[in-house]
Motif scaffolding. Structure first.
Motif, PDB file in Angstrom:
ATOM      1  N   VAL A 192       0.831  -1.201   0.000  1.00 31.05           N
ATOM      2  CA  VAL A 192       0.000   0.000   0.000  1.00 31.05           C
ATOM      3  C   VAL A 192       0.867   1.254   0.000  1.00 31.05           C
ATOM      4  N   PHE A 193       1.858   1.318   0.865  1.00 31.45           N
ATOM      5  CA  PHE A 193       2.709   2.510   0.916  1.00 31.45           C
ATOM      6  C   PHE A 193       3.553   2.646  -0.351  1.00 31.45           C
ATOM      7  N   ARG A 194       3.926   1.533  -0.969  1.00 29.67           N
ATOM      8  CA  ARG A 194       4.691   1.621  -2.206  1.00 29.67           C
ATOM      9  C   ARG A 194       3.819   2.017  -3.386  1.00 29.67           C
ATOM     10  N   GLU A 195       2.514   1.819  -3.276  1.00 28.84           N
ATOM     11  CA  GLU A 195       1.597   2.301  -4.305  1.00 28.84           C
ATOM     12  C   GLU A 195       1.325   3.795  -4.160  1.00 28.84           C
ATOM     13  N   ILE A 196       1.274   4.280  -2.918  1.00 28.76           N
ATOM     14  CA  ILE A 196       0.903   5.675  -2.665  1.00 28.76           C
ATOM     15  C   ILE A 196       2.092   6.616  -2.812  1.00 28.76           C
ATOM     16  N   ALA A 197       3.260   6.226  -2.330  1.00 30.13           N
ATOM     17  CA  ALA A 197       4.419   7.124  -2.281  1.00 30.13           C
ATOM     18  C   ALA A 197       4.803   7.714  -3.635  1.00 30.13           C
ATOM     19  N   PRO A 198       4.782   6.962  -4.753  1.00 34.59           N
ATOM     20  CA  PRO A 198       5.184   7.558  -6.043  1.00 34.59           C
ATOM     21  C   PRO A 198       4.284   8.691  -6.524  1.00 34.59           C
ATOM     22  N   ASN A 199       3.153   8.911  -5.897  1.00 34.91           N
ATOM     23  CA  ASN A 199       2.259  10.009  -6.288  1.00 34.91           C
ATOM     24  C   ASN A 199       2.620  11.327  -5.604  1.00 34.91           C
ATOM     25  N   TYR A 200       3.609  11.311  -4.716  1.00 35.38           N
ATOM     26  CA  TYR A 200       3.959  12.505  -3.949  1.00 35.38           C
ATOM     27  C   TYR A 200       5.454  12.774  -4.050  1.00 35.38           C
ATOM     28  N   GLN A 201       5.792  14.047  -3.933  1.00 37.32           N
ATOM     29  CA  GLN A 201       7.185  14.438  -3.868  1.00 37.32           C
ATOM     30  C   GLN A 201       7.719  14.236  -2.449  1.00 37.32           C
ATOM     31  N   VAL A 202       9.050  14.228  -2.351  1.00 35.99           N
ATOM     32  CA  VAL A 202       9.677  13.971  -1.056  1.00 35.99           C
ATOM     33  C   VAL A 202       9.234  15.004  -0.029  1.00 35.99           C
ATOM     34  N   ARG A 203       9.209  16.257  -0.449  1.00 32.93           N
ATOM     35  CA  ARG A 203       8.854  17.313   0.499  1.00 32.93           C
ATOM     36  C   ARG A 203       7.412  17.165   0.972  1.00 32.93           C
ATOM     37  N   GLU A 204       6.523  16.720   0.086  1.00 27.83           N
ATOM     38  CA  GLU A 204       5.132  16.504   0.479  1.00 27.83           C
ATOM     39  C   GLU A 204       5.032  15.338   1.450  1.00 27.83           C
ATOM     40  N   LEU A 205       5.783  14.277   1.169  1.00 32.27           N
ATOM     41  CA  LEU A 205       5.784  13.121   2.056  1.00 32.27           C
ATOM     42  C   LEU A 205       6.355  13.467   3.420  1.00 32.27           C
ATOM     43  N   PHE A 206       7.361  14.330   3.414  1.00 31.57           N
ATOM     44  CA  PHE A 206       8.045  14.661   4.664  1.00 31.57           C
ATOM     45  C   PHE A 206       7.293  15.690   5.489  1.00 31.57           C
ATOM     46  N   ALA A 207       6.586  16.613   4.823  1.00 29.44           N
ATOM     47  CA  ALA A 207       6.024  17.738   5.587  1.00 29.44           C
ATOM     48  C   ALA A 207       4.578  18.038   5.242  1.00 29.44           C
ATOM     49  N   THR A 208       4.329  18.590   4.063  1.00 30.32           N
ATOM     50  CA  THR A 208       3.040  19.229   3.808  1.00 30.32           C
ATOM     51  C   THR A 208       1.872  18.247   3.736  1.00 30.32           C
ATOM     52  N   LYS A 209       2.094  17.053   3.177  1.00 29.14           N
ATOM     53  CA  LYS A 209       0.989  16.112   2.998  1.00 29.14           C
ATOM     54  C   LYS A 209       1.226  14.804   3.746  1.00 29.14           C
ATOM     55  N   ARG A 210       1.963  14.901   4.798  1.00 26.96           N
ATOM     56  CA  ARG A 210       2.289  13.699   5.580  1.00 26.96           C
ATOM     57  C   ARG A 210       1.044  13.046   6.169  1.00 26.96           C
ATOM     58  N   ASP A 211       0.180  13.838   6.773  1.00 23.46           N
ATOM     59  CA  ASP A 211      -1.021  13.291   7.386  1.00 23.46           C
ATOM     60  C   ASP A 211      -1.996  12.770   6.335  1.00 23.46           C
ATOM     61  N   GLU A 212      -2.042  13.455   5.188  1.00 26.62           N
ATOM     62  CA  GLU A 212      -2.920  12.991   4.104  1.00 26.62           C
ATOM     63  C   GLU A 212      -2.495  11.612   3.613  1.00 26.62           C
ATOM     64  N   ILE A 213      -1.189  11.412   3.453  1.00 25.94           N
ATOM     65  CA  ILE A 213      -0.675  10.117   3.002  1.00 25.94           C
ATOM     66  C   ILE A 213      -0.974   9.041   4.037  1.00 25.94           C
ATOM     67  N   ARG A 214      -0.800   9.372   5.299  1.00 24.69           N
ATOM     68  CA  ARG A 214      -1.077   8.392   6.361  1.00 24.69           C
ATOM     69  C   ARG A 214      -2.546   7.976   6.352  1.00 24.69           C
ATOM     70  N   ARG A 215      -3.453   8.952   6.228  1.00 26.62           N
ATOM     71  CA  ARG A 215      -4.886   8.631   6.241  1.00 26.62           C
ATOM     72  C   ARG A 215      -5.276   7.806   5.015  1.00 26.62           C
ATOM     73  N   LEU A 216      -4.731   8.145   3.860  1.00 30.69           N
ATOM     74  CA  LEU A 216      -5.030   7.399   2.647  1.00 30.69           C
ATOM     75  C   LEU A 216      -4.534   5.958   2.758  1.00 30.69           C
ATOM     76  N   ALA A 217      -3.326   5.787   3.283  1.00 32.65           N
ATOM     77  CA  ALA A 217      -2.786   4.439   3.459  1.00 32.65           C
ATOM     78  C   ALA A 217      -3.599   3.656   4.486  1.00 32.65           C
ATOM     79  N   ALA A 218      -4.024   4.308   5.563  1.00 33.73           N
ATOM     80  CA  ALA A 218      -4.828   3.625   6.584  1.00 33.73           C
ATOM     81  C   ALA A 218      -6.138   3.119   6.002  1.00 33.73           C
ATOM     82  N   ASP A 219      -6.773   3.920   5.161  1.00 36.27           N
ATOM     83  CA  ASP A 219      -8.038   3.495   4.539  1.00 36.27           C
ATOM     84  C   ASP A 219      -7.833   2.277   3.639  1.00 36.27           C
ATOM     85  N   ARG A 220      -6.779   2.293   2.851  1.00 37.98           N
ATOM     86  CA  ARG A 220      -6.540   1.170   1.932  1.00 37.98           C
ATOM     87  C   ARG A 220      -6.146  -0.096   2.692  1.00 37.98           C
ATOM     88  N   ILE A 221      -5.308   0.043   3.709  1.00 42.30           N
ATOM     89  CA  ILE A 221      -4.906  -1.128   4.496  1.00 42.30           C
ATOM     90  C   ILE A 221      -6.110  -1.720   5.218  1.00 42.30           C
TER      91      ILE A 221
END
Length: 319
Positions: A192-221
């Motif tokens: 799940v995380f390997r499917e989601i991560a390529p849609n975001y830049q490093v800075r988004e993953l690290f800071a601006t959209k960190r919580d969004e990525i976590r929530r999206l991954a939680a829903d899929r898992i």
């Protein structure tokens, strides 16, 4: 009930051991007596001992009765099964397979030699991953690395809290690879995380959209594991390890941004100070104007008073 179970098993095992001990002892004594009487250089055969059981003192009847008596407590003990607290079980039959009903903590009865029980831990379980940074010996959990939109490899430290649904134990046992803690949860989380991560830049993953990525991954898992009887309660993104070169460059960018923000704040403060000074100057000017206007009015009043006084004196002189 556990005490009764082990008491029955101990009693049955004791009776069986007693029967075997009696046979072994009597056969040993019979062999000694035969040798003493000189019946053959190699000793007696088992058949001769059986046929001459009374003569040589082998207590076959006693051993058979003890063995028969041991069957009942052994079967009774094997029929008692206890599911411990924090666990649940599924009944397995040699004839019909896994039962659809769940066995919850407590005492349950099984058909000896025909049924068995498989227990599962239904407490909350925490699956963790590590970023792979630092000493590998000190890392806890599987190493999870994903690729971002720029193609950079990022390490993720996760904590997933989940539990097996007790009402679906028969399905879990029959259809899923065992143990599910190692065969099901880690591959799903990583994919799940390997499917989601390529849609975001490093800075988004690290800071601006960190919580969004976590929530999206939680829903899929939760959706994927929930279909297999695994309830996901929480997905926590504990830490992110960036590539060393990118981390240094990002640190420089962040420092520049912080410096820019600092200068912006200082500029705002100075502009406000200038505005305050302007307001104070305007207030002082207004006070001075008011004071001048008041002084002019006093001067006019004084001149008028002097003119009135002169006219009064002149009028007095004519009289």
């Amino acid at each position: 009930m556990l005490f009764l179970k082990y008491l029955l098993l101990f009693t049955g095992s004791g009776l069986l051991a007693a029967a075997a001990g009696i046979l072994a002892y009597d056969l040993y004594r019979a062999l000694i007596r035969k040798k003493e009487e000189g019946e053959g250089p190699t000793g007696p055969s088992p058949a001769s001992l059986v046929s001459g059981g009374v003569r040589w003192g082998v207590r076959w009847n006693v051993a058979q009765k003890l063995a028969a008596c041991s069957v009942l407590p052994l079967l009774a003990g094997l029929s008692i099964t206890v599911v411990p607290a924090g666990s649940a079980g599924v009944r397995l039959s040699q004839f019909s397979g896994a039962s659809s009903s769940t066995l919850y903590p407590g005492v349950h009865f099984m058909l000896p030699l025909g049924q068995s029980m498989e227990t599962f831990n239904v407490r909350d379980i925490v699956y963790t991953t590590s970023t792979g940074a630092g000493d590998p010996k000190l890392a806890t959990g599987d190493v999870l690395k994903v690729q971002t939109k720029e193609g950079l490899e990022v390490g993720l430290a996760l904590a997933i809290r989940y539990r097996i649904d007790p009402s679906k134990l028969a399905y879990v046992y029959t259809n899923l690879p065992q143990p599910v803690e190692r065969e099901m949860v880690p591959p799903v989380v990583a994919s799940v995380f390997r499917e989601i991560a390529p849609n975001y830049q490093v800075r988004e993953l690290f800071a601006t959209k960190r919580d969004e990525i976590r929530r999206l991954a939680a829903d899929r898992i939760s959706q994927k594991l929930g279909a297999d009887g695994i309830q996901v309660k929480e997905v926590m993104l504990r830490d992110i390890h960036l590539p060393d070169e990118f981390a240094k460059s990002l640190e420089g960018v962040l420092l520049k941004e912080q410096e820019n923000e600092r200068l912006t704040v200082e500029l705002d403060v100075k502009q406000k100070m200038v505005r305050v000074a302007e307001l104070e100057a305007e207030a002082l000017k207004a006070r001075e104007v008011k004071a001048a206007e008041g002084q002019a009015q006093v001067t006019v009043l004084q001149a008028k008073a002097q003119a009135d006084a002169m006219q009064y004196k002149i009028g007095r002189a004519h009289v």
